[in-house]
Enzyme design. Structure first.
Site, PDB file in Angstrom:
ATOM      1  N   HIS A  19     -26.325   5.208 -24.364  1.00 46.49           N
ATOM      2  CA  HIS A  19     -26.938   6.141 -25.322  1.00 46.49           C
ATOM      3  C   HIS A  19     -28.441   6.266 -25.057  1.00 46.49           C
ATOM      4  O   HIS A  19     -28.994   7.367 -25.070  1.00 46.49           O
ATOM      5  CB  HIS A  19     -26.759   5.646 -26.761  1.00 46.49           C
ATOM      6  N   LYS A  43     -12.838   6.738 -37.694  1.00 48.23           N
ATOM      7  CA  LYS A  43     -12.769   5.366 -37.184  1.00 48.23           C
ATOM      8  C   LYS A  43     -13.608   4.422 -38.028  1.00 48.23           C
ATOM      9  O   LYS A  43     -14.700   4.771 -38.484  1.00 48.23           O
ATOM     10  CB  LYS A  43     -13.127   5.277 -35.699  1.00 48.23           C
ATOM     11  N   ARG A  92     -19.396  10.474 -19.436  1.00 48.05           N
ATOM     12  CA  ARG A  92     -19.303   9.281 -18.601  1.00 48.05           C
ATOM     13  C   ARG A  92     -18.371   9.503 -17.434  1.00 48.05           C
ATOM     14  O   ARG A  92     -18.625   9.106 -16.321  1.00 48.05           O
ATOM     15  CB  ARG A  92     -18.770   8.099 -19.428  1.00 48.05           C
ATOM     16  N   SER A 130     -19.408   1.804 -27.131  1.00 50.48           N
ATOM     17  CA  SER A 130     -19.621   0.907 -28.271  1.00 50.48           C
ATOM     18  C   SER A 130     -18.383   0.044 -28.509  1.00 50.48           C
ATOM     19  O   SER A 130     -18.491  -1.129 -28.853  1.00 50.48           O
ATOM     20  CB  SER A 130     -19.924   1.709 -29.527  1.00 50.48           C
TER      21      SER A 130
HETATM   22  N1  LIG Z   1     -22.249   4.978 -21.504  1.00 54.05           N
HETATM   23  C1  LIG Z   1     -22.564   6.189 -21.886  1.00 54.05           C
HETATM   24  N2  LIG Z   1     -23.243   7.002 -21.087  1.00 54.05           N
HETATM   25  C2  LIG Z   1     -23.541   8.255 -21.477  1.00 54.05           C
HETATM   26  N3  LIG Z   1     -23.184   8.812 -22.634  1.00 54.05           N
HETATM   27  C3  LIG Z   1     -22.507   8.045 -23.474  1.00 54.05           C
HETATM   28  C4  LIG Z   1     -22.158   6.703 -23.155  1.00 54.05           C
HETATM   29  N4  LIG Z   1     -21.479   6.195 -24.201  1.00 54.05           N
HETATM   30  C5  LIG Z   1     -21.399   7.179 -25.107  1.00 54.05           C
HETATM   31  N5  LIG Z   1     -22.010   8.276 -24.679  1.00 54.05           N
HETATM   32  C6  LIG Z   1     -22.139   9.549 -25.370  1.00 54.05           C
HETATM   33  O1  LIG Z   1     -22.849   9.342 -26.562  1.00 54.05           O
HETATM   34  C7  LIG Z   1     -22.379  10.228 -27.574  1.00 54.05           C
HETATM   35  C8  LIG Z   1     -21.995   9.431 -28.783  1.00 54.05           C
HETATM   36  O2  LIG Z   1     -20.857   8.710 -28.481  1.00 54.05           O
HETATM   37  P1  LIG Z   1     -20.226   7.557 -29.359  1.00 54.05           P
HETATM   38  O3  LIG Z   1     -21.048   7.285 -30.543  1.00 54.05           O
HETATM   39  O4  LIG Z   1     -18.788   7.870 -29.493  1.00 54.05           O
HETATM   40  O5  LIG Z   1     -20.433   6.316 -28.366  1.00 54.05           O
HETATM   41  P2  LIG Z   1     -19.319   5.466 -27.664  1.00 54.05           P
HETATM   42  O6  LIG Z   1     -20.022   4.451 -26.850  1.00 54.05           O
HETATM   43  O7  LIG Z   1     -18.353   6.374 -26.970  1.00 54.05           O
HETATM   44  O8  LIG Z   1     -18.641   4.735 -28.900  1.00 54.05           O
HETATM   45  P3  LIG Z   1     -17.081   4.509 -29.231  1.00 54.05           P
HETATM   46  O9  LIG Z   1     -16.611   3.465 -28.259  1.00 54.05           O
HETATM   47  O10 LIG Z   1     -17.105   4.043 -30.654  1.00 54.05           O
HETATM   48  O11 LIG Z   1     -16.413   5.848 -29.063  1.00 54.05           O
HETATM   49  C9  LIG Z   1     -21.232  10.995 -26.919  1.00 54.05           C
HETATM   50  O12 LIG Z   1     -21.749  12.199 -26.413  1.00 54.05           O
HETATM   51  C10 LIG Z   1     -20.799  10.106 -25.801  1.00 54.05           C
HETATM   52  O13 LIG Z   1     -20.206  10.824 -24.749  1.00 54.05           O
HETATM   53 MG   LIG Z   2     -17.043   7.616 -28.086  1.00 57.74          MG
END
Ligand SMILES: Nc1ncnc2c1ncn2[C@@H]1O[C@H](COP(=O)(O)OP(=O)(O)OP(=O)(O)O)[C@@H](O)[C@H]1O
Ligand SMILES: [Mg+2]
Length: 171
Positions: A19, A43, A92, A130
């Site tokens: 993020h 969730k 990703r 996450s």
């Molecule tokens: N490792 C990463 N690299 C780039 N973008 C990311 C990454 N992880 C999440 N994002 C992006 O951040 C935004 C918010 O995603 P989110 O809050 O769902 O995070 P997540 O890590 O995917 O969490 P979860 O595992 O709960 O889904 C989305 O656009 C997601 O694609």
């Molecule tokens: Mg996600």
């Protein structure tokens, strides 16, 4: 001159380096980045929306370019109110694509003035989520370099039972 504002929405439960990588990339392209923490999610979250906002704010002291807010309801409405024309999402892997495309096209239908922009993180973070961060933390393994130290401390408070894991797990 009009300000270029982008909204970066997500659950951020909790925020991790994937993020942060996207937020920093946004800062090179936009005058203001509004990190929008989704409150009304299906969730079940580990941290409350307020805790998630506080954890993110702590990471950007004095950085007026980055604003962090809670939001619930329609993203395009929130973006409009924030004065943003752009919604940023991270991509990703191909597995993210299908859901993201549905969301982007639905949002375009709801408000054609708002564009969705996708950004790729550094390769090292392309597997990071996450969900995985919480799983790995609960099992006591190292998350060095994947989440900021302040976030790691909160994760451990919540996920690692006192006395469990031993010293090695706390490093
Ligand atoms: N490792 C990463 N690299 C780039 N973008 C990311 C990454 N992880 C999440 N994002 C992006 O951040 C935004 C918010 O995603 P989110 O809050 O769902 O995070 P997540 O890590 O995917 O969490 P979860 O595992 O709960 O889904 C989305 O656009 C997601 O694609
Ligand atoms: Mg996600």
């Amino acid at each position: 001159m009009t300000q270029r504002v982008a909204v970066y929405p997500g659950s951020f439960d909790p925020i991790h380096h994937g993020h942060l990588d996207i937020i920093e990339r946004c800062c090179t392209l936009f005058d203001e980045v509004v990190v929008a923490v989704l409150a009304n999610e299906a969730k079940k979250a580990l941290f409350s929306p307020e805790e998630r906002v506080a954890m993110i704010r702590e990471l950007f002291p004095g950085r007026t370019q980055v604003r962090v807010e809670n939001f619930s309801g329609l993203l395009v409405e929130f973006a409009d109110q924030a004065g943003a024309r752009v919604v940023v999402r991270g991509l990703r892997a191909v597995s993210d694509f299908e859901y993201e495309m549905q969301m982007a096209l639905m949002n375009r239908r709801l408000n054609p003035r708002i564009e969705t922009v996708f950004m790729m993180p550094r390769e090292d973070y392309s597997y990071l989520s996450s969900r995985l961060v919480k799983e790995v933390c609960a099992l006591g393994a190292s998350l060095d370099g994947l989440v900021p130290p302040s976030v790691l401390a909160r994760l451990r408070e919540r996920l690692v039972p006192r006395g469990a894991g031993g010293e090695g797990a706390r490093r």
